[in-house]
Motif scaffolding. Structure first.
Motif, mmCIF file in Angstrom:
data_model
loop_
_atom_site.group_PDB
_atom_site.id
_atom_site.type_symbol
_atom_site.label_atom_id
_atom_site.label_comp_id
_atom_site.label_asym_id
_atom_site.label_seq_id
_atom_site.Cartn_x
_atom_site.Cartn_y
_atom_site.Cartn_z
ATOM 1 N N LEU A 67 52.718 -18.837 -8.984
ATOM 2 C CA LEU A 67 52.055 -17.528 -8.896
ATOM 3 C C LEU A 67 52.304 -16.888 -7.536
ATOM 4 O O LEU A 67 52.523 -15.681 -7.438
ATOM 5 C CB LEU A 67 50.547 -17.697 -9.135
ATOM 6 C CG LEU A 67 50.131 -17.990 -10.576
ATOM 7 C CD1 LEU A 67 48.634 -18.297 -10.645
ATOM 8 C CD2 LEU A 67 50.452 -16.806 -11.478
ATOM 9 N N LEU A 68 52.268 -17.714 -6.482
ATOM 10 C CA LEU A 68 52.532 -17.203 -5.143
ATOM 11 C C LEU A 68 53.963 -16.678 -5.027
ATOM 12 O O LEU A 68 54.197 -15.611 -4.453
ATOM 13 C CB LEU A 68 52.287 -18.309 -4.115
ATOM 14 C CG LEU A 68 52.501 -17.917 -2.638
ATOM 15 C CD1 LEU A 68 51.571 -16.771 -2.248
ATOM 16 C CD2 LEU A 68 52.290 -19.118 -1.731
ATOM 17 N N CYS A 69 54.898 -17.426 -5.617
ATOM 18 C CA CYS A 69 56.305 -16.997 -5.601
ATOM 19 C C CYS A 69 56.488 -15.683 -6.340
ATOM 20 O O CYS A 69 57.175 -14.767 -5.860
ATOM 21 C CB CYS A 69 57.193 -18.074 -6.215
ATOM 22 S SG CYS A 69 57.386 -19.544 -5.190
ATOM 23 N N PHE A 70 55.856 -15.584 -7.547
ATOM 24 C CA PHE A 70 55.947 -14.343 -8.321
ATOM 25 C C PHE A 70 55.338 -13.181 -7.550
ATOM 26 O O PHE A 70 55.864 -12.058 -7.560
ATOM 27 C CB PHE A 70 55.260 -14.500 -9.668
ATOM 28 C CG PHE A 70 56.048 -15.284 -10.667
ATOM 29 C CD1 PHE A 70 57.393 -15.049 -10.867
ATOM 30 C CD2 PHE A 70 55.441 -16.291 -11.419
ATOM 31 C CE1 PHE A 70 58.136 -15.771 -11.788
ATOM 32 C CE2 PHE A 70 56.179 -17.023 -12.348
ATOM 33 C CZ PHE A 70 57.519 -16.766 -12.524
ATOM 34 N N ALA A 71 54.202 -13.442 -6.867
ATOM 35 C CA ALA A 71 53.545 -12.387 -6.091
ATOM 36 C C ALA A 71 54.442 -11.926 -4.942
ATOM 37 O O ALA A 71 54.579 -10.725 -4.682
ATOM 38 C CB ALA A 71 52.210 -12.891 -5.553
ATOM 39 N N LEU A 72 55.078 -12.883 -4.264
ATOM 40 C CA LEU A 72 55.972 -12.535 -3.160
ATOM 41 C C LEU A 72 57.193 -11.759 -3.654
ATOM 42 O O LEU A 72 57.610 -10.786 -3.025
ATOM 43 C CB LEU A 72 56.422 -13.809 -2.435
ATOM 44 C CG LEU A 72 55.352 -14.518 -1.596
ATOM 45 C CD1 LEU A 72 55.878 -15.842 -1.069
ATOM 46 C CD2 LEU A 72 54.892 -13.631 -0.445
ATOM 47 N N ILE A 73 57.753 -12.216 -4.792
ATOM 48 C CA ILE A 73 58.892 -11.501 -5.377
ATOM 49 C C ILE A 73 58.493 -10.068 -5.743
ATOM 50 O O ILE A 73 59.237 -9.115 -5.504
ATOM 51 C CB ILE A 73 59.426 -12.247 -6.619
ATOM 52 C CG1 ILE A 73 60.067 -13.572 -6.194
ATOM 53 C CG2 ILE A 73 60.440 -11.392 -7.379
ATOM 54 C CD1 ILE A 73 60.429 -14.474 -7.355
ATOM 55 N N GLY A 74 57.277 -9.944 -6.324
ATOM 56 C CA GLY A 74 56.781 -8.619 -6.687
ATOM 57 C C GLY A 74 56.610 -7.714 -5.480
ATOM 58 O O GLY A 74 56.976 -6.529 -5.505
ATOM 59 N N LEU A 75 56.065 -8.279 -4.392
ATOM 60 C CA LEU A 75 55.877 -7.491 -3.171
ATOM 61 C C LEU A 75 57.216 -7.069 -2.573
ATOM 62 O O LEU A 75 57.366 -5.939 -2.097
ATOM 63 C CB LEU A 75 55.072 -8.304 -2.152
ATOM 64 C CG LEU A 75 53.574 -8.453 -2.441
ATOM 65 C CD1 LEU A 75 52.947 -9.424 -1.462
ATOM 66 C CD2 LEU A 75 52.874 -7.104 -2.379
ATOM 67 N N VAL A 76 58.184 -7.994 -2.589
ATOM 68 C CA VAL A 76 59.515 -7.668 -2.070
ATOM 69 C C VAL A 76 60.141 -6.559 -2.911
ATOM 70 O O VAL A 76 60.715 -5.601 -2.377
ATOM 71 C CB VAL A 76 60.428 -8.914 -2.056
ATOM 72 C CG1 VAL A 76 61.867 -8.515 -1.748
ATOM 73 C CG2 VAL A 76 59.931 -9.926 -1.039
#
Length: 225
Positions: free
Chosen positions: A29-38
């Motif tokens: 979830l953290l990875c998906f959130a970071l990808i989304g923010l990027v």
């Protein structure tokens, strides 16, 4: 080993497995959130938009494919170019050819000239729209940015002398928004020619061979500085 001890070991094993699964989900979830923010940051969505065009990367221009129904009713031809740039000046150029000979080169529209507007822009971000009103032979040019607007028009009869009985063929240039912009480069927007057919490739219509075969040519392009 007694049953109670066995049950404790099984319970501990299950707890460890559950924690591992939850930890893996949390990392995902953290990875998906970071990808989304990027992604949002790169394409200027949400909190990263500021005064920029959403869905378009920095230093890019792109053609808007779908036009409104109102635009289709009011204009025979209409086009919109969106941009997120750090340039401070946009100039529209009109070149007029008779055959392969350049007859006139004009600059009927400019955005970001501090001497004329009294203000210095910190990058052009917004939409450049241009269209030919239904039944008319003039082009309206409009730039709309965040808190900034400029409008002008090109009268074909004023700048040029197209022969109305020869028929017009016209073409717009398409930008996908993938390539980084270059300063002082010609970005073609619109082309119209009298008589004959046009190639699908925009720039091929401006070749010496094609210009020789064509009586009159108008090409509109912009330069960013």
């Amino acid at each position: 080993m007694e049953d109670k001890e066995l049950k404790k070991l099984v319970k501990k094993s299950r707890n460890r497995q559950t924690k591992k699964i939850l930890g893996t989900y949390a990392i995902m979830l953290l990875c998906f959130a970071l990808i989304g923010l990027v992604f949002m940051s790169v394409y200027n969505y949400g909190p990263f938009k500021a005064d920029k065009v959403s869905g378009l990367r920095d230093d890019r221009i792109k053609t808007v494919e779908q036009q409104s129904d109102v635009g289709a009713l009011l204009f025979d031809q209409v086009q919109e170019i969106q941009m997120n740039t750090d340039v401070n000046q946009l100039t529209i150029h009109i070149d007029y050819y008779e055959g392969e000979k350049l007859i006139s080169a004009t600059e009927p529209f400019q955005v970001g000239d501090a001497e004329e507007t009294g203000e210095e822009l910190s990058g052009l971000k917004g939409s450049l729209m241009y269209g030919i009103p239904t039944g008319e032979k003039r082009m309206i040019i409009d730039f709309i940015g965040d808190g900034y607007r400029a409008r002008g028009q090109l009268d074909f009869d004023e700048y040029l002398t197209l022969e109305k009985d020869k028929g017009w063929s016209s073409q717009e240039y398409y930008y996908e928004g993938t390539e980084r912009i270059e300063r002082d480069k010609k970005y073609y927007l619109y082309l119209t020619q009298t008589g004959g057919n046009m190639y699908l490739d925009f720039e091929q219509n401006l070749s010496k061979k094609k210009l020789k075969e064509t009586k009159q040519t108008i090409v509109m392009y912009m330069v960013l500085k």
